[in-house]
Design an enzyme around this catalytic site. Structure first.
Site, short mmCIF file in Angstrom:
data_model
loop_
_atom_site.label_atom_id
_atom_site.label_comp_id
_atom_site.label_asym_id
_atom_site.label_seq_id
_atom_site.Cartn_x
_atom_site.Cartn_y
_atom_site.Cartn_z
CB VAL A 135 -0.93 0.02 1.23
CG1 VAL A 135 -1.79 1.27 1.22
CG2 VAL A 135 -1.81 -1.22 1.26
CG HIS A 143 -2.47 7.97 17.64
ND1 HIS A 143 -3.28 8.90 18.28
CD2 HIS A 143 -3.01 7.78 16.41
CE1 HIS A 143 -4.27 9.25 17.47
NE2 HIS A 143 -4.13 8.58 16.33
CB VAL A 156 13.40 -3.09 3.81
CG1 VAL A 156 14.81 -2.98 4.40
CG2 VAL A 156 13.26 -2.14 2.63
#
Length: 487
Positions: free
Chosen positions: A20, A423, A157
């Protein structure tokens, strides 16, 4: 990261991403909340020169193209950036009641991204004309044909490649289409994988707490507190308000054809709203950190959120079917509790272990209890009482032994029915040279490793009094300028 390659047209940047483009801005609630100026002045007081509010405000403004007419002349907002900021086109009667109740209580209506955050407001969103505007759409898509920008999609990665002798990053190893590849860096490697996966990558690359790396059988390249100091916001979903008439859209809005016609033909109607969120309230309760800054956020859901606690299928809203209701959500903004992120294994495909430690500090529980009680005062106003507003008083599971609405009851349900706000931050926190709890320096360079930077929410020294999308974009803008000035 900012649009294109920050090093200019004579340089080449590679951008490796997963499935995405745009990260969490493709799926988030689109609330644009920077936090309070005191948050960033605290960063500077902790030894991070150049990160005070007066320094970071230009980077907020640089990204922004505010579409709210009354804010376009504000010195706190930008009008030439790629990211549109607007109100949702739809507002229900609940918004009017909210504003009326705030006026009755003497609570100001504010631009919470401006001079003062304390008060009520419609929610500023990363939308334009009722459509989501992700960072991909704002920053990357307009520059996709630039010759100095190479994007590798569906790339994972797996390691940062380090020259052990020189202690510098020389590239990354990544997987794509079932094969392993190497991308080398002539100048720098910049990690932007977020507050969970950036520490995972560093740990797998040998950068992190030496005892944890040795336990995992990983050679220690640099002993740093990677993955420590995790901070996240909780959101409490355990309340419901009942009204004697309809004041907001219900779940039925998703089943009404006219709402789809309104949206797809005019980008208006209930479906143009951001997850049926309309108003937000910033206030203080308990023991706030700063005199002028809020430590609590409250917003309203127009319909029951989908919540599943501990896989037990507890439906705390099952008795509200067919009733006029709304759902206030409390978000304590500056928690003292800290958790950590560690490796589950040395396989990048195994999700890391996340220990959020929510409400690990008793002061967080006490502040949240006071926040709940103060939040509920808003619904005792004449504005809300004229529609018969009352609190749904069915006790929540596992807390039935406590008297309803007592401090002990609120403490119980807060710990039982709070969720992550998604968050996470501070796991590679920024700090000066002598700060042993930090991972990167004020230039976002990983300490002790040359040519390696981090530019995401993991570098926050402390949590901010807001949501993380806006400050993460600010970090990216500032990082781009730092990279440009370094080369």
């Amino acid at each position: 990261m900012p649009a294109g390659c920050p090093l200019g047209p004579n340089s080449r940047c590679a951008y490796l991403c997963g499935k995405v483009m745009g990260g969490s801005t493709v799926t988030n609630a689109m609330m644009y909340v920077r936090g309070h100026p005191a948050d960033y002045d605290e960063w500077e007081r902790l030894g991070n020169a150049g990160w005070g509010y007066r320094h970071v405000l230009p980077y907020f403004r640089k990204s922004e193209n505010v579409q709210i007419p009354e804010l376009r002349s504000s010195p706190y907002h930008g009008t030439e950036g790629p990211l549109p900021i607007s109100y949702s086109p739809f507002a229900s009667r609940l918004s009017d009641l909210f504003l009326e109740a705030a006026r009755e209580k003497g609570i100001p209506q504010v631009d919470y991204n401006g001079q003062s955050q304390m008060g009520v407001s419609r929610i500023q969103t990363t939308t334009w004309r009722g459509e989501r505007w992700s960072t991909n759409r704002a920053f990357l898509f307009p520059t996709k044909r630039r010759r100095n920008l190479l994007v590798r999609k569906r790339a994972l990665v797996t390691r940062v490649l380090l020259d052990a002798a020189a202690r510098r990053a020389v590239g990354v190893r990544y997987e794509r289409d079932g094969a392993s590849h190497v991308a080398t860096a002539r100048r720098e490697v910049v990690l932007c994988a977020g507050a969970i996966n950036t520490p995972q990558l560093l740990l797998l690359s040998g950068v992190g707490p030496s005892h944890h790396l040795r336990d995992m059988g990983i050679r220690v390249r640099k002993d740093l507190p990677v993955g420590q100091n995790l901070v996240d916001h909780t959101m409490f979903f355990g309340l419901a308000l009942l009204f004697n008439e309809s004041v907001a859209p219900s779940e039925d809005a998703f089943h009404e054809l006219e709402n789809y016609v309104d949206y797809f033909s005019k980008r208006q109607g209930p479906l143009s709203n951001i997850e049926f969120l309309e108003m937000v309230y910033y206030f203080q309760a308990g023991q706030p950190i700063f005199d002028s800054a809020p430590n609590m956020e409250m917003y309203m859901f127009d319909y029951p959120p989908v919540v599943n606690y501990d896989n037990s299928n507890v439906n705390i809203y099952q008795n509200l079917t067919g009733k006029h209701s709304s759902f206030p959500v409390l978000v304590p903004l500056r928690p003292a509790s800290k958790g950590n992120v560690t490796l589950a294994s040395t396989d990048i495909h195994d999700q890391p272990k996340i220990f959020p430690n929510f409400f690990g500090e008793e002061e967080d529980v006490k502040n949240a209890v006071e926040g709940l009680k103060k939040m509920l005062e808003l619904f005792q106003t004449q504005a809300f009482q004229k529609v018969g507003t009352k609190l749904f008083d069915e006790k929540l599971p596992t807390c039935e032994s406590h008297e309803f609405a007592s401090d002990d009851y609120w403490a119980c349900v807060l710990k039982r029915f709070s969720l992550t706000s998604f968050h996470p931050c501070c796991t590679c926190r920024m700090g000066p040279k002598n700060d042993v709890s930090s991972v990167v320096d004020p230039d976002l360079r990983v300490k002790g490793i040359f040519n390696l930077r981090v530019a995401d929410a993991s570098v926050f020294p402390t949590m901010v009094s807001g949501h993380l999308q806006a400050p993460a974009q600010m970090v990216a803008e500032k990082a781009a300028e730092m990279i440009l000035n370094s080369h």
